[in-house]
Design an enzyme around this catalytic site. Structure first.
Site, PDB file in Angstrom:
ATOM      1  N   ASP A 100      59.655 -71.372 -11.760  1.00 47.42           N
ATOM      2  CA  ASP A 100      58.977 -72.463 -11.052  1.00 47.42           C
ATOM      3  C   ASP A 100      58.424 -73.565 -11.956  1.00 47.42           C
ATOM      4  O   ASP A 100      57.494 -74.266 -11.584  1.00 47.42           O
ATOM      5  CB  ASP A 100      57.808 -71.861 -10.249  1.00 47.42           C
ATOM      6  CG  ASP A 100      56.856 -71.057 -11.127  1.00 47.42           C
ATOM      7  OD1 ASP A 100      56.883 -71.238 -12.365  1.00 47.42           O
ATOM      8  OD2 ASP A 100      56.083 -70.254 -10.580  1.00 47.42           O
ATOM      9  N   GLU A 122      64.275 -65.001  -9.728  1.00 45.75           N
ATOM     10  CA  GLU A 122      62.882 -64.949  -9.272  1.00 45.75           C
ATOM     11  C   GLU A 122      62.687 -65.922  -8.094  1.00 45.75           C
ATOM     12  O   GLU A 122      61.733 -66.698  -8.031  1.00 45.75           O
ATOM     13  CB  GLU A 122      61.903 -65.263 -10.415  1.00 45.75           C
ATOM     14  CG  GLU A 122      60.537 -64.624 -10.230  1.00 45.75           C
ATOM     15  CD  GLU A 122      59.612 -64.913 -11.408  1.00 45.75           C
ATOM     16  OE1 GLU A 122      59.664 -64.137 -12.382  1.00 45.75           O
ATOM     17  OE2 GLU A 122      58.833 -65.875 -11.342  1.00 45.75           O
ATOM     18  N   GLU A 136      53.793 -75.645  -9.545  1.00 47.53           N
ATOM     19  CA  GLU A 136      54.794 -74.568  -9.463  1.00 47.53           C
ATOM     20  C   GLU A 136      55.245 -74.261  -8.037  1.00 47.53           C
ATOM     21  O   GLU A 136      56.423 -73.959  -7.804  1.00 47.53           O
ATOM     22  CB  GLU A 136      54.249 -73.297 -10.123  1.00 47.53           C
ATOM     23  CG  GLU A 136      54.124 -73.369 -11.644  1.00 47.53           C
ATOM     24  CD  GLU A 136      52.843 -74.052 -12.125  1.00 47.53           C
ATOM     25  OE1 GLU A 136      52.007 -74.443 -11.271  1.00 47.53           O
ATOM     26  OE2 GLU A 136      52.672 -74.206 -13.347  1.00 47.53           O
ATOM     27  N   HIS A 210      45.873 -70.841 -18.548  1.00 45.64           N
ATOM     28  CA  HIS A 210      46.527 -72.098 -18.917  1.00 45.64           C
ATOM     29  C   HIS A 210      46.871 -73.015 -17.756  1.00 45.64           C
ATOM     30  O   HIS A 210      47.244 -74.165 -17.968  1.00 45.64           O
ATOM     31  CB  HIS A 210      47.829 -71.813 -19.680  1.00 45.64           C
ATOM     32  CG  HIS A 210      48.911 -71.248 -18.806  1.00 45.64           C
ATOM     33  ND1 HIS A 210      49.001 -69.912 -18.516  1.00 45.64           N
ATOM     34  CD2 HIS A 210      49.934 -71.839 -18.135  1.00 45.64           C
ATOM     35  CE1 HIS A 210      50.036 -69.696 -17.726  1.00 45.64           C
ATOM     36  NE2 HIS A 210      50.617 -70.852 -17.464  1.00 45.64           N
ATOM     37  N   ARG A 212      47.552 -75.674 -14.902  1.00 46.10           N
ATOM     38  CA  ARG A 212      47.083 -77.064 -14.803  1.00 46.10           C
ATOM     39  C   ARG A 212      45.896 -77.201 -13.862  1.00 46.10           C
ATOM     40  O   ARG A 212      44.954 -77.923 -14.141  1.00 46.10           O
ATOM     41  CB  ARG A 212      48.216 -77.969 -14.323  1.00 46.10           C
ATOM     42  CG  ARG A 212      49.013 -78.578 -15.469  1.00 46.10           C
ATOM     43  CD  ARG A 212      50.178 -79.388 -14.919  1.00 46.10           C
ATOM     44  NE  ARG A 212      50.735 -80.308 -15.905  1.00 46.10           N
ATOM     45  CZ  ARG A 212      51.485 -79.966 -16.925  1.00 46.10           C
ATOM     46  NH1 ARG A 212      51.750 -78.703 -17.170  1.00 46.10           N
ATOM     47  NH2 ARG A 212      51.973 -80.886 -17.748  1.00 46.10           N
ATOM     48  N   HIS A 243      46.906 -70.481 -25.433  1.00 42.17           N
ATOM     49  CA  HIS A 243      48.059 -71.352 -25.166  1.00 42.17           C
ATOM     50  C   HIS A 243      47.931 -72.614 -26.030  1.00 42.17           C
ATOM     51  O   HIS A 243      46.825 -73.110 -26.254  1.00 42.17           O
ATOM     52  CB  HIS A 243      48.033 -71.701 -23.676  1.00 42.17           C
ATOM     53  CG  HIS A 243      49.262 -72.385 -23.161  1.00 42.17           C
ATOM     54  ND1 HIS A 243      49.624 -73.649 -23.541  1.00 42.17           N
ATOM     55  CD2 HIS A 243      50.209 -71.980 -22.277  1.00 42.17           C
ATOM     56  CE1 HIS A 243      50.741 -73.999 -22.917  1.00 42.17           C
ATOM     57  NE2 HIS A 243      51.120 -72.996 -22.148  1.00 42.17           N
TER      58      HIS A 243
HETATM   59  C1  UD1 Z   1      54.297 -74.776 -18.378  1.00 39.92           C
HETATM   60  C2  UD1 Z   1      54.682 -74.710 -16.912  1.00 39.92           C
HETATM   61  C3  UD1 Z   1      53.917 -73.603 -16.215  1.00 39.92           C
HETATM   62  C4  UD1 Z   1      54.074 -72.295 -16.963  1.00 39.92           C
HETATM   63  C5  UD1 Z   1      53.712 -72.488 -18.425  1.00 39.92           C
HETATM   64  C6  UD1 Z   1      54.006 -71.227 -19.191  1.00 39.92           C
HETATM   65  C7  UD1 Z   1      55.213 -76.839 -15.844  1.00 39.92           C
HETATM   66  C8  UD1 Z   1      54.693 -78.041 -15.191  1.00 39.92           C
HETATM   67  N1  UD1 Z   1      54.316 -75.950 -16.252  1.00 39.92           N
HETATM   68  O1  UD1 Z   1      52.921 -75.137 -18.416  1.00 39.92           O
HETATM   69  O2  UD1 Z   1      54.418 -73.438 -14.901  1.00 39.92           O
HETATM   70  O3  UD1 Z   1      53.190 -71.364 -16.390  1.00 39.92           O
HETATM   71  O4  UD1 Z   1      54.506 -73.528 -18.980  1.00 39.92           O
HETATM   72  O5  UD1 Z   1      53.327 -71.186 -20.397  1.00 39.92           O
HETATM   73  O6  UD1 Z   1      56.397 -76.676 -15.995  1.00 39.92           O
HETATM   74  N2  UD1 Z   1      52.642 -76.986 -26.291  1.00 39.92           N
HETATM   75  C9  UD1 Z   1      52.899 -76.876 -27.631  1.00 39.92           C
HETATM   76  N3  UD1 Z   1      53.843 -75.960 -28.052  1.00 39.92           N
HETATM   77  C10 UD1 Z   1      54.493 -75.142 -27.204  1.00 39.92           C
HETATM   78  C11 UD1 Z   1      54.207 -75.243 -25.831  1.00 39.92           C
HETATM   79  C12 UD1 Z   1      53.296 -76.179 -25.384  1.00 39.92           C
HETATM   80  O7  UD1 Z   1      52.330 -77.585 -28.431  1.00 39.92           O
HETATM   81  O8  UD1 Z   1      55.315 -74.345 -27.653  1.00 39.92           O
HETATM   82  C13 UD1 Z   1      51.648 -77.988 -25.830  1.00 39.92           C
HETATM   83  C14 UD1 Z   1      52.184 -79.414 -25.824  1.00 39.92           C
HETATM   84  O9  UD1 Z   1      51.146 -80.291 -26.175  1.00 39.92           O
HETATM   85  C15 UD1 Z   1      52.560 -79.627 -24.368  1.00 39.92           C
HETATM   86  C16 UD1 Z   1      51.444 -78.852 -23.679  1.00 39.92           C
HETATM   87  O10 UD1 Z   1      51.288 -77.694 -24.483  1.00 39.92           O
HETATM   88  O11 UD1 Z   1      52.574 -80.985 -24.009  1.00 39.92           O
HETATM   89  C17 UD1 Z   1      51.691 -78.464 -22.256  1.00 39.92           C
HETATM   90  O12 UD1 Z   1      52.969 -77.888 -22.096  1.00 39.92           O
HETATM   91  P1  UD1 Z   1      53.702 -77.984 -20.653  1.00 39.92           P
HETATM   92  O13 UD1 Z   1      55.015 -77.275 -20.720  1.00 39.92           O
HETATM   93  O14 UD1 Z   1      53.715 -79.379 -20.170  1.00 39.92           O
HETATM   94  O15 UD1 Z   1      52.710 -77.220 -19.700  1.00 39.92           O
HETATM   95  P2  UD1 Z   1      52.223 -75.709 -19.711  1.00 39.92           P
HETATM   96  O16 UD1 Z   1      50.769 -75.727 -19.398  1.00 39.92           O
HETATM   97  O17 UD1 Z   1      52.704 -75.012 -20.920  1.00 39.92           O
HETATM   98  N1  UDP Z   2      52.969 -63.865 -23.242  1.00 40.19           N
HETATM   99  C1  UDP Z   2      53.299 -63.862 -24.599  1.00 40.19           C
HETATM  100  N2  UDP Z   2      52.341 -64.226 -25.510  1.00 40.19           N
HETATM  101  C2  UDP Z   2      51.109 -64.625 -25.158  1.00 40.19           C
HETATM  102  C3  UDP Z   2      50.796 -64.685 -23.769  1.00 40.19           C
HETATM  103  C4  UDP Z   2      51.756 -64.300 -22.845  1.00 40.19           C
HETATM  104  O1  UDP Z   2      54.405 -63.478 -24.967  1.00 40.19           O
HETATM  105  O2  UDP Z   2      50.302 -64.936 -26.046  1.00 40.19           O
HETATM  106  C5  UDP Z   2      54.003 -63.486 -22.273  1.00 40.19           C
HETATM  107  C6  UDP Z   2      53.608 -62.514 -21.174  1.00 40.19           C
HETATM  108  O3  UDP Z   2      53.848 -61.181 -21.540  1.00 40.19           O
HETATM  109  C7  UDP Z   2      54.488 -62.950 -20.017  1.00 40.19           C
HETATM  110  C8  UDP Z   2      54.699 -64.419 -20.241  1.00 40.19           C
HETATM  111  O4  UDP Z   2      54.360 -64.676 -21.593  1.00 40.19           O
HETATM  112  O5  UDP Z   2      55.770 -62.322 -20.102  1.00 40.19           O
HETATM  113  C9  UDP Z   2      53.819 -65.235 -19.333  1.00 40.19           C
HETATM  114  O6  UDP Z   2      53.863 -66.559 -19.744  1.00 40.19           O
HETATM  115  P1  UDP Z   2      52.779 -67.616 -19.341  1.00 40.19           P
HETATM  116  O7  UDP Z   2      51.511 -66.936 -19.013  1.00 40.19           O
HETATM  117  O8  UDP Z   2      52.789 -68.633 -20.420  1.00 40.19           O
HETATM  118  O9  UDP Z   2      53.433 -68.300 -18.065  1.00 40.19           O
HETATM  119  P2  UDP Z   2      53.479 -67.946 -16.510  1.00 40.19           P
HETATM  120  O10 UDP Z   2      54.001 -66.572 -16.345  1.00 40.19           O
HETATM  121  O11 UDP Z   2      52.097 -68.136 -15.989  1.00 40.19           O
HETATM  122  O12 UDP Z   2      54.371 -68.985 -15.937  1.00 40.19           O
END
Ligand code: UD1
Ligand code: UDP
Length: 381
Positions: A100, A122, A136, A210, A212, A243
């Site tokens: 999602d 999923e 999502e 984490h 939004r 995160h």
């Molecule tokens: C995204 C997904 C969310 C999912 C989450 C899993 C969307 C809108 N959101 O949210 O559904 O639950 O991923 O973790 O698709 N960043 C880094 N390095 C990384 C990853 C992220 O620096 O490896 C930072 C960057 O500044 C980036 C910010 O995190 O802009 C947010 O990342 P983004 O993918 O936009 O949103 P998430 O909160 O990670």
């Molecule tokens: N996870 C990970 N390292 C972390 C936190 C979570 O590998 O420090 C794994 C966790 O076991 C799960 C997945 O990441 O499989 C969940 O990801 P996240 O919480 O980022 O996203 P969501 O599931 O909410 O979309």
């Protein structure tokens, strides 16, 4: 179909990678039937690389879209634009997306623009609440509408798809590939440096947050309660792999820096995270994936959200939805620590997400679809 089925997986964030990896690895085992093409959008970077490294998977393409504090619009438009030439060039028989995220939705609409059949891994999770979780819920609804084949983790997710009149002949109940991944990671002899600083007598609470819709005030007030609890009780320790989003990092450090028994650490790789979860007393999270993994590990979860698309875990007894109201979080925290019977009930619930063979079932389903030419006709009943 005698030729190999070209399956393009498109994903870009940590949870998608964790749950797509078992499917890619299974395709490699069945390379006489399947030709995997792996496309990363790079919506995440470091947190995505960690997963690719652990599962030893090489991508064929990476769109490298991540920017600091990226917007939903920029992720969506960049992914759609950059996928055009890749889909045109590789000509997959089917595209698979997972879950999602914005990557999921953008890849789904790209598949539609190129008239390539789409499978949703999923599929069918719903809160039916447009803004919770945001974005999502709509990402998954829009992806399901665009999909041709549905891999629903549970009976309930299938029922959700049927409520939208989606074609029941193309809905397969497979379990969740998160459980496939979990089977490969948990090790009873696990060790991590952070555990050296924690007494065996102390209870570990694993925290992640984490989403939004929780960023800003909800996150801050929840962290304040956790901080109060740590200061009030001298036998608990919080491990929080934070995160990388600056919106999360800033609040976490603001509230927890200087608190001895709160360990703010870098995001853990998935092997470390699963083992840390297995070693914890309970978990506090707003993560979706963690809600699926906890029942399998026998760990109670306080879910820091008002809604969940994973009601199976609530019904099983592992998950308790507590949101981010301070009084509610505090009460739930105190009960779980102080009431042994409540703890035991939550810790012994059954895993509703399958037997760890979801990826095998998904590939069997894809083979069935192509062998029996099931993609003709509409995706509505
Ligand atoms: C995204 C997904 C969310 C999912 C989450 C899993 C969307 C809108 N959101 O949210 O559904 O639950 O991923 O973790 O698709 N960043 C880094 N390095 C990384 C990853 C992220 O620096 O490896 C930072 C960057 O500044 C980036 C910010 O995190 O802009 C947010 O990342 P983004 O993918 O936009 O949103 P998430 O909160 O990670
Ligand atoms: N996870 C990970 N390292 C972390 C936190 C979570 O590998 O420090 C794994 C966790 O076991 C799960 C997945 O990441 O499989 C969940 O990801 P996240 O919480 O980022 O996203 P969501 O599931 O909410 O979309």
């Amino acid at each position: 179909m005698n030729k190999r089925i070209k399956v393009m997986t498109i994903f870009g964030t940590r949870p998608e990678a964790i749950k797509m990896a078992p499917i890619i690895l299974e395709m490699k085992k069945r390379s006489d039937k399947f030709e995997p093409i792996t496309v990363l959008t790079g919506q995440h970077k470091e947190m995505l690389d960690q997963v690719m490294d652990i599962f030893n998977i090489q991508e064929d393409y990476n769109l490298h879209v991540m920017k600091a504090q990226q917007t939903l619009s920029s992720i969506t438009t960049t992914v759609i634009n950059k996928l055009d030439s890749i889909i045109e060039g590789a000509k997959p028989d089917i595209i698979l997306v997972h879950g999602d995220t914005t990557t999921t939705f953008a890849a789904a609409i790209s598949a539609f623009y190129h008239q390539v059949p789409l499978g949703h891994v999923e599929a069918g999770l719903r809160t039916w609440n447009k803004y919770s979780p945001y974005p999502e819920e709509m990402n998954r609804q829009m992806t399901d509408i665009l999909s041709d084949v549905y891999f629903a983790p549970t009976e309930l997710s299938k029922e959700n798809l049927l409520k939208q009149n989606l074609n029941q002949d193309r809905i397969y109940i497979t379990g969740n590939t998160a459980i496939d991944a979990l089977k490969q990671t948990v090790d009873k002899d696990y060790h991590h440096d952070v555990l050296d600083d924690i007494s065996d007598q102390h209870k570990i609470i694993l925290l992640t947050m984490h989403r939004r819709e929780n960023q800003g005030e909800p996150m801050r007030r929840t962290f304040e309660v956790i901080k109060d609890e740590v200061l009030k009780r001298d036998d608990i320790e919080v491990v929080y792999p934070v995160h990388l989003s600056p919106a999360v990092q800033n609040v976490a450090h603001d509230v927890f820096d200087g608190i001895d028994r709160v360990h703010l650490i870098e995001p853990l790789d998935v092997v470390d995270f699963h083992n840390m979860a297995a070693r914890s007393y309970f978990i506090m999270t707003d993560s979706g994936g963690v809600q699926e993994e906890a029942p399998s590990l026998g760990k109670p979860v306080l879910v820091l959200r008002d809604t969940t698309e994973r009601p199976e875990g609530v019904d099983a007894g592992t998950l308790k939805l507590v949101g981010t109201n301070q009084d509610t979080v505090r009460k739930a925290f105190d009960e779980l620590i102080d009431d042994d019977q409540l703890y035991k009930n939550m810790a012994t619930a059954q895993n509703p997400y399958g037997d760890g063979k979801a990826s095998i079932q998904i590939l069997d389903a894809i083979k069935d679809i192509f062998d029996n030419n099931k993609l003709s006709g509409d995706n509505n009943e």
